[in-house]
Design an enzyme around this catalytic site. Structure first.
Site, short mmCIF file in Angstrom:
data_model
loop_
_atom_site.label_atom_id
_atom_site.label_comp_id
_atom_site.label_asym_id
_atom_site.label_seq_id
_atom_site.Cartn_x
_atom_site.Cartn_y
_atom_site.Cartn_z
N CYS A 59 0.84 -1.20 0.00
CA CYS A 59 0.00 0.00 0.00
C CYS A 59 0.88 1.25 0.00
O CYS A 59 1.86 1.33 0.75
CB CYS A 59 -0.92 -0.01 1.21
SG CYS A 59 -2.02 1.41 1.26
N CYS A 63 0.39 4.82 6.98
CA CYS A 63 -0.25 4.62 8.29
C CYS A 63 0.71 3.85 9.21
O CYS A 63 1.08 2.70 8.91
CB CYS A 63 -1.56 3.86 8.12
SG CYS A 63 -2.60 4.53 6.79
N CYS A 66 0.31 0.12 10.27
CA CYS A 66 -0.20 -0.88 9.32
C CYS A 66 0.86 -1.78 8.70
O CYS A 66 1.81 -1.32 8.07
CB CYS A 66 -0.99 -0.19 8.22
SG CYS A 66 -1.80 -1.40 7.15
N CYS A 103 -16.70 -8.86 5.25
CA CYS A 103 -16.03 -7.56 5.06
C CYS A 103 -14.79 -7.75 4.22
O CYS A 103 -13.85 -8.44 4.63
CB CYS A 103 -15.61 -6.96 6.39
SG CYS A 103 -16.94 -6.84 7.57
N CYS A 134 -19.70 -5.77 3.34
CA CYS A 134 -18.98 -4.58 3.75
C CYS A 134 -17.68 -4.54 2.97
O CYS A 134 -17.10 -5.59 2.68
CB CYS A 134 -18.70 -4.64 5.26
SG CYS A 134 -17.73 -3.23 5.85
N CYS A 194 -19.47 2.28 8.48
CA CYS A 194 -18.71 1.58 9.53
C CYS A 194 -17.47 2.44 9.74
O CYS A 194 -16.63 2.56 8.84
CB CYS A 194 -18.33 0.18 9.06
SG CYS A 194 -17.23 -0.67 10.21
N ARG A 266 -18.01 -2.39 17.77
CA ARG A 266 -17.31 -3.66 17.52
C ARG A 266 -16.00 -3.77 18.29
O ARG A 266 -15.14 -2.90 18.19
CB ARG A 266 -17.05 -3.87 16.03
CG ARG A 266 -16.41 -5.24 15.75
CD ARG A 266 -16.29 -5.58 14.29
NE ARG A 266 -17.57 -5.50 13.63
CZ ARG A 266 -17.82 -4.71 12.58
NH1 ARG A 266 -16.86 -3.99 12.07
NH2 ARG A 266 -19.01 -4.68 12.05
N1 SAM Z 1 -6.64 0.60 2.97
C1 SAM Z 1 -7.92 0.89 3.44
C2 SAM Z 1 -7.91 2.05 4.41
O1 SAM Z 1 -6.98 2.23 5.15
O2 SAM Z 1 -8.90 2.79 4.42
C3 SAM Z 1 -8.64 -0.28 4.07
C4 SAM Z 1 -7.91 -1.29 4.89
S1 SAM Z 1 -7.20 -0.71 6.42
C5 SAM Z 1 -6.20 -2.07 6.87
C6 SAM Z 1 -8.57 -0.72 7.55
C7 SAM Z 1 -8.33 -0.32 8.98
O3 SAM Z 1 -7.67 -1.36 9.68
C8 SAM Z 1 -7.48 0.89 9.27
O4 SAM Z 1 -8.14 2.10 9.09
C9 SAM Z 1 -7.13 0.69 10.72
O5 SAM Z 1 -8.09 1.31 11.55
C10 SAM Z 1 -7.18 -0.84 10.89
N2 SAM Z 1 -5.84 -1.38 11.17
C11 SAM Z 1 -4.86 -1.58 10.29
N3 SAM Z 1 -3.75 -2.05 10.89
C12 SAM Z 1 -4.05 -2.19 12.20
C13 SAM Z 1 -3.31 -2.62 13.33
N4 SAM Z 1 -2.04 -2.99 13.25
N5 SAM Z 1 -3.93 -2.64 14.52
C14 SAM Z 1 -5.23 -2.24 14.63
N6 SAM Z 1 -5.96 -1.81 13.58
C15 SAM Z 1 -5.39 -1.78 12.39
FE1 SF4 Z 2 -2.81 1.27 3.33
FE2 SF4 Z 2 -2.80 0.09 5.68
FE3 SF4 Z 2 -3.13 2.71 5.54
FE4 SF4 Z 2 -5.10 1.07 4.67
S1 SF4 Z 2 -4.36 1.27 6.77
S2 SF4 Z 2 -4.28 2.90 3.66
S3 SF4 Z 2 -3.86 -0.63 3.89
S4 SF4 Z 2 -1.29 1.58 4.93
#
Ligand code: SAM
Ligand code: SF4
Ligand code: DTB
Length: 352
Positions: A59, A63, A66, A103, A134, A194, A266
């Site tokens: 990606c 973040c 992530c 989802c 979802c 959500c 949730r």
């Molecule tokens: N890429 C898209 C986005 O960020 O909008 C969708 C997938 S992203 C993985 C969805 C959500 O997963 C993130 O917004 C975050 O809140 C949650 N998430 C991702 N990594 C995480 C982690 N290590 N611990 C807890 N929540 C996590």
């Molecule tokens: Fe990409 Fe992870 Fe951020 Fe979603 S949460 S935009 S998958 S880096």
């Protein structure tokens, strides 16, 4: 302020009020959350959703939590968009194991035009199995949101993650405003929202309050509010983050329940690091939905059989797709309960 005004479906929460909730003695906060929860929901019923990563890794976003960001070496293998048939197979398996919502998540900044026909086919296929659908695909413009809604997508997940003030410490490649715009596009297209966040990222209590204020002061509350506890993944900047006090996690659930009485809250990522007692406490605080199945998107989640055992031990039954309490009925029940109670001491008075 009267007790009645305090339990209305409100969209005008102030920081002082929310901080006062967070700072209540634990037992008082739990009592208040349970009172709201029991007014709006069957307290022994939990909704279960299963996650599926339809496009994993690589990606472009940054973040900090992530494992799927291309900027961090987390050892995750990148995968192409999953074939529609494979997604439907996974959805069938999720249904057979008891999930009512499927989802689908993609590690995208936003979907590209060429992706849309595939994801809309996924929605149609999964829906035809009798599952709620979802998706979480990153940012959506108005047309993309409409395309998904037209395909029959029930929910779109897009998290605010944290408070506006702390957000810049976690993500720099998209703004808070970008996220709010996606959420507005989702609403405008007529899908259910959500939206939640992550706790345990080193934020302050005021940031947890700030996130919940953003959610609860939306013109319509998100129907689903995922509260994730950070999953610390090796290679991400958050890998060595200090543990959050479990009671602070439970408090966040309880305050979310009080502020958004009719939403499903949730208990989301992080359950692998919670014992059963802590999960039970989250349900007592008003959580009434979980992610179910051995994997979240890329990290482990408790085994489905363990969750089933826990539900049995706690006398919890799974919410079926059809039996959402009618919204009007719920609102009437809230007011009815208040008429009956007239007991100010159940509810704090922020003005005091
Ligand atoms: N890429 C898209 C986005 O960020 O909008 C969708 C997938 S992203 C993985 C969805 C959500 O997963 C993130 O917004 C975050 O809140 C949650 N998430 C991702 N990594 C995480 C982690 N290590 N611990 C807890 N929540 C996590
Ligand atoms: Fe990409 Fe992870 Fe951020 Fe979603 S949460 S935009 S998958 S880096
Ligand atoms: C949400 O709030 N949590 C889910 C879902 N929405 C998409 C994702 C959690 C991801 C945890 C880290 C992983 O498994 O990659």
């Amino acid at each position: 302020m009267s007790a009645q005004a305090n339990i209305q479906i409100r969209h005008d929460w102030t920081r002082a009020e929310v901080l006062a909730l967070f700072q209540l003695p634990f037992a008082d906060l739990m009592y208040q959350a349970q009172t709201v929860h029991r007014t709006c929901f069957d307290p022994n019923q939990v909704q279960v959703s299963t996650l599926c990563s339809i496009k994993t890794g690589a990606c472009p976003e940054d973040c900090a939590y992530c494992p799927q960001s291309a900027r961090y070496d987390t050892g995750l293998e990148r995968e192409k968009l999953m074939k529609v048939e494979k997604v439907i197979e996974e959805a069938k398996a999720a249904k057979a194991s008891g999930a009512t919502r499927f989802c689908m998540g993609a590690a995208w900044r936003s979907p590209k035009g060429k992706d849309m026909p595939y994801v809309t086919e996924m929605v149609k296929g999964v829906k035809s199995l009798g599952l709620e659908t979802c998706m979480t695909l990153g940012m959506l413009n108005e047309d993309q949101a409409k395309g998904l809604a037209d395909a029959g997508l029930d929910y779109y997940n897009h998290n605010l993650d944290t408070s506006p003030e702390f957000y810049g410490d976690i993500i720099t490649t998209r703004t808070y405003q970008d996220r709010l715009e996606t959420l507005a596009n989702v609403r405008k297209a007529g899908m259910k929202v959500c939206c939640g966040g992550i706790v345990g990222m080193g934020e302050e209590e005021s940031d947890r309050a700030g996130l919940l204020i953003q959610l609860a002061n939306m013109a319509e509350h998100p129907e689903s509010v995922p509260v994730n506890m950070l999953v610390k993944v090796e290679g991400t900047p958050m890998a060595n983050q200090a543990d959050l006090d479990p009671f602070d996690f439970i408090r966040t659930i309880a305050v979310a329940r009080i502020m958004m009485p009719k939403s499903h809250v949730r208990l989301s990522a992080g359950r692998e690091d919670m014992n059963e007692q802590m999960q039970a406490m989250a349900f007592l605080a008003g959580a009434n939905s979980i992610f179910y199945g051995e994997k979240l998107l890329t990290t482990p989640n408790p085994e489905a059989s363990k969750d089933r055992q826990l539900f049995t031990r706690l006398g919890i039954h799974q919410e079926s797709y059809e039996i959402h309490q009618d919204e009007k009925e719920q609102e009437a029940a809230v007011y009815q309960a208040l008429e009956a109670s007239h007991n100010d001491q159940f509810f704090y008075d922020a003005a005091k």
